[in-house]
Design an enzyme around this catalytic site. Sequence first.
Site, PDB file in Angstrom:
ATOM      1  N   SER A 117      -9.655  -0.179   7.462  1.00  0.00           N
ATOM      2  CA  SER A 117      -9.134  -0.061   6.095  1.00  0.00           C
ATOM      3  C   SER A 117      -8.484  -1.292   5.502  1.00  0.00           C
ATOM      4  O   SER A 117      -8.172  -1.285   4.319  1.00  0.00           O
ATOM      5  CB  SER A 117      -8.169   1.109   6.017  1.00  0.00           C
ATOM      6  OG  SER A 117      -8.889   2.320   6.160  1.00  0.00           O
TER       7      SER A 117
ATOM      8  N   LYS B  35       0.857  -1.203   0.000  1.00  0.00           N
ATOM      9  CA  LYS B  35       0.000   0.000   0.000  1.00  0.00           C
ATOM     10  C   LYS B  35       0.883   1.241   0.000  1.00  0.00           C
ATOM     11  O   LYS B  35       1.929   1.284   0.673  1.00  0.00           O
ATOM     12  CB  LYS B  35      -0.888  -0.025   1.236  1.00  0.00           C
ATOM     13  CG  LYS B  35      -1.917   1.101   1.306  1.00  0.00           C
ATOM     14  CD  LYS B  35      -2.800   0.907   2.527  1.00  0.00           C
ATOM     15  CE  LYS B  35      -3.841   2.018   2.635  1.00  0.00           C
ATOM     16  NZ  LYS B  35      -4.663   1.877   3.840  1.00  0.00           N
TER      17      LYS B  35
ATOM     18  N   SER C 299      -9.466   2.139   3.160  1.00  0.00           N
ATOM     19  CA  SER C 299      -8.579   2.843   2.272  1.00  0.00           C
ATOM     20  C   SER C 299      -7.580   1.935   1.541  1.00  0.00           C
ATOM     21  O   SER C 299      -6.915   2.376   0.609  1.00  0.00           O
ATOM     22  CB  SER C 299      -7.815   3.928   3.022  1.00  0.00           C
ATOM     23  OG  SER C 299      -7.073   3.361   4.049  1.00  0.00           O
TER      24      SER C 299
END
Lengths: 94, 496, 481
Positions: free
Chosen positions: B179, B80, B155
């Site tokens: 997330s 990420k 996210s």
Amino acid sequence: MITKEMIRRMANSIKLAVTEEEEQKLAEDLKIFINYIDTMDKLDTSGVEPMTHVHNIENVLREDVVTNQNNREALFRNAPMRQDQFIIVPKIIE
Amino acid sequence: MDITAMPALTLARMIKEKKISAVEITKEQLKMIKLREPLYHAYITVAEEEALAQAKEIQMRIDAGELADSPLAGVPMAVKDNICTKDIKTTCASKMLSDFVPSYDATVMERLKQAGAIILGKTNMDEFAMGGTTEKSYFGPSGNPWNTTHVPGGSSGGSACAVAAEEAFYALGTDTGGSIRQPSGYCGITGIKPTYGTLSRYGLIAYASSLDQIGPMGRNVSDCAVILEIIAGHDPKDSTSLNRQDKDFGNALVGDVKGMRIGIPKAYLRESIDHEVYESILNAVKIFEKKGAIVEEFDLETIEYALPAYYVIACAEASSNLARFDGVKYGYQTMQFEDLQDLYQKSRREGFGSEVKRRIMIGSLVLSSDYYEKYYKKALKVRSLIKQSFLKAFDQYDLLLGPTSPRTAPKLGENAKEILKAYQSDMNTVSVNLAGLPALSLPCGMAKNGLPIGLQLIGKHFGEKDIIRAAYSLEQTVGYVRPTTLLNEVGKEDLL
Amino acid sequence: MKTYETVIGLEVHVELSTKTKIFCSCSTEFGGEPNTQCCPVCTGMPGTLPVLNKQAVEYAIAAGLALHCEITRYCKFDRKNYFYPDLPKAYQISQLYLPICRNGYVTIRSKNGKKTIGIHEIHMEEDAGKLIHADAGDCTWIDFNRCGVPLIEIVSKPDMRSTEEVIAYLEELKRTFQYLGISDCKMQEGSFRVDINLSVREAGAKELGVRTEMKNLNSFKAIARAIESESKRQISLLENGVQIIQETRRWDDSKEISIAMRSKEDVRDYRYFPEPDIPPLCIHEEWISEIRNRQPELANEKVERYQKQFGIPAYDAAILTSDKYLAEIFEDTVALCGKPKEVSNWIMVEVMRLLKEYEMEAAQIRFTPMQLANLIAMLDSGKINRPVAKEVFEQIFKENVDPEEYVALHGLGMVSDDSVLRSVIEKIIHDNKQSVSDYRSGKAKAFGFLVGQTMKEMKGKADPTKVNKILKELLDQKEYT
């Protein structure tokens, strides 16, 4: 309670220039948000200690030994404005 | 079957058995990325050259016998984009850091590299991890591999998308209020948020310091457990990281849940939940019961206050953590400015997206001297009560269960207008971060709209092994389903 | 005509002399090349985290113990949020809610006798970087070397009433911290910084007036001037019926005035909140005892000991211990030559004189106890006389010379051969018959003249005592005419 002036003042103190439009929208959003978080009032928290750290760790300490070395070029490689050994900003008049 | 559809551990075994080399699989994976990226947009940066170079180096280490004990050596993965990767752009999906290249690795990256991981690239996310759909990314949203008109969640949406779309064998995500779990649920994969402090946060670009944790996202529970084992552990550079002796999460991969007491907070099955999600959860409960677990509903007190407390605390910490992005030392700097104040104001105004600005505003408001007591301090007290509530629940139960989200993945653009609606979709997951508990999401069924349904298991502090065990057991029955879009893919023949 | 009382409180920032910074392992050495002593942590790079320096905590506790404070058993750090280029994270990790030490005091001696100055609290925090404003050009340079150096801030109660008391308080703080070894307290290097909070009120009034804060005070002299100036300014405003504005003022020592800094600085809301990246400190009794036991001999204790062990009078002992470095030189020199009274004299007279003349602090002294001890030995053995010794000492102080080499090089050694001295004196007597008869007719001054002439002839390289003796001996012999 949440006024456009308040938004403007806060935006200034957190260095976030906002347009008139944005001020308006933010004031509205924050009003909605404040109403929502006001619901926390319904929960009785008298006598409760505020909790920042979720575990009971304490005394995390480091020995006083120099291990870091000069790494200036690597550190500054993303700097937008540089001059020789320094990062620079527009001149500040104190 | 596509080789890139394989679980990570299976691939690793094949590499060890010399059935395929790290370089070969990396090349294959990169081909798939090229094929699928136009559709799914899972990645912000694909580090093709670096990945191939790493693959070569790792193959040499494997051949030299160095990585014999590394269970995932040679497996290509994705990271990420809020986790610092040395010499690879790390943008947090923000204009503010769109050209930022760190000169240091996050600690978890150091550990992965040492264990022979190959980094394919950096995945899409909501800007600075603030959001639940990846629509807040400066680089545009990712698509849900099951149906690209729907969001993959957020996210860590890009990571979930990459794993589900088989553009990586596993990925790292981060979880502050759900997330990792929510996008895992929306994309039909498994994701774990460990107990707070299990992994080092050094190199994770902070959103909310007392809530953030990095975690694995993969196509099955075993992969995730093993990844977690590799990256977990105390880091002297992170004062909030714990010294856990019980990191052998791989040992929890047993299908036995006999006698396990599982509690379902009634609030998780409230009216607003989607009917199909509800049915799917009940189905999973029946499976657990058949396997000998004892499942019942109960009242988890104070849970309804988790969302407001979460947003107050997260926004407050974020407003401070993001203050360092000022256009001076790194990151975006506005083109024209008259003086220092102008430089600050314009750089931040132009560099941050609207959601980030909104949360920074909220955070500054609740920390301001007029509101500190009423909101921030109050939220910290609510947090304490929520933790206590969970501790009380864990006196009675070994783990808690519920849907990861009250519904399946929304359509792109659905949650855009109202801020509260967007925030409320986090309700099932945020309380876990407030209390610092471990939690896992795995797929438990499909909705008629062709989108996956996720089930969340919450453990007590340091209870990863319990949730891994239960998840593994459920997975034996439910299995893993590949996105149908991949089964009907076009263009592959031209590539292979 | 109303009389006014000036009320002063001080905030003193002291840089701790740990080897590394408070939250990272960068060196804290003074004077390094710009931006060579910093790392991702202290430059606020994304994703970095602070790790607390144990030594900094122990130094802070030591300071608190020496200043009679209560040590806060459970203390935390907080973030103080504001924007300035010398603050890379845009927040300073400090302590607001639970500072490490509270409720202490310092005893000072002023012309009115002993007085207790209360200490409200001591808290730990990190230092900011340095901003260098380029004279030519339109930019300001940032040097992050100093970012993250550990500081303690000592906040006094508004108990001081005069410049004298302020200076006495500051000197006591300085002396204490130097003795503890926790800071070198060098104002000119920025390791000891003073902000003054000053208000005035009519004599006898109970309420405090509106106070201003003054910054940029770089020497004790500047502090004295600033206090006088601000006191006068506030009194004058009140006399003219003008309200005093609570503000921060910058002292300009060259112009001897203070200027209000932009007032919006004063309405800053720092949005303090507990630092989530650093777990709290639990300071147990054992830890405090350990630190207390490690405390070196403080000034007061030395004053007692000097009196008992060396027979030095209290007043002299106070001067010798007024600065840790002076006390060290004293003790080390005495250890080498065993002459406490002699060493004491040299320090109290010559060293103090030269420090004043060159506006130096004792910490800047370059010569070693060995050099002073050697000088004293040379004087003792008659190799040189006292006037010469004084001259040589000045060179030792200024140029760090070796006394033996210097004396040899410049031929300053006293003439040891008495016969040479004798013949010179005989010559002087012969050449100054008038003075001789003056002396014989009772004019004592003439004797001094003859001694002077002898010393001149000898180019100072004679022992005045010997000259006196031989001259008297020869003059008293009636053979001479």
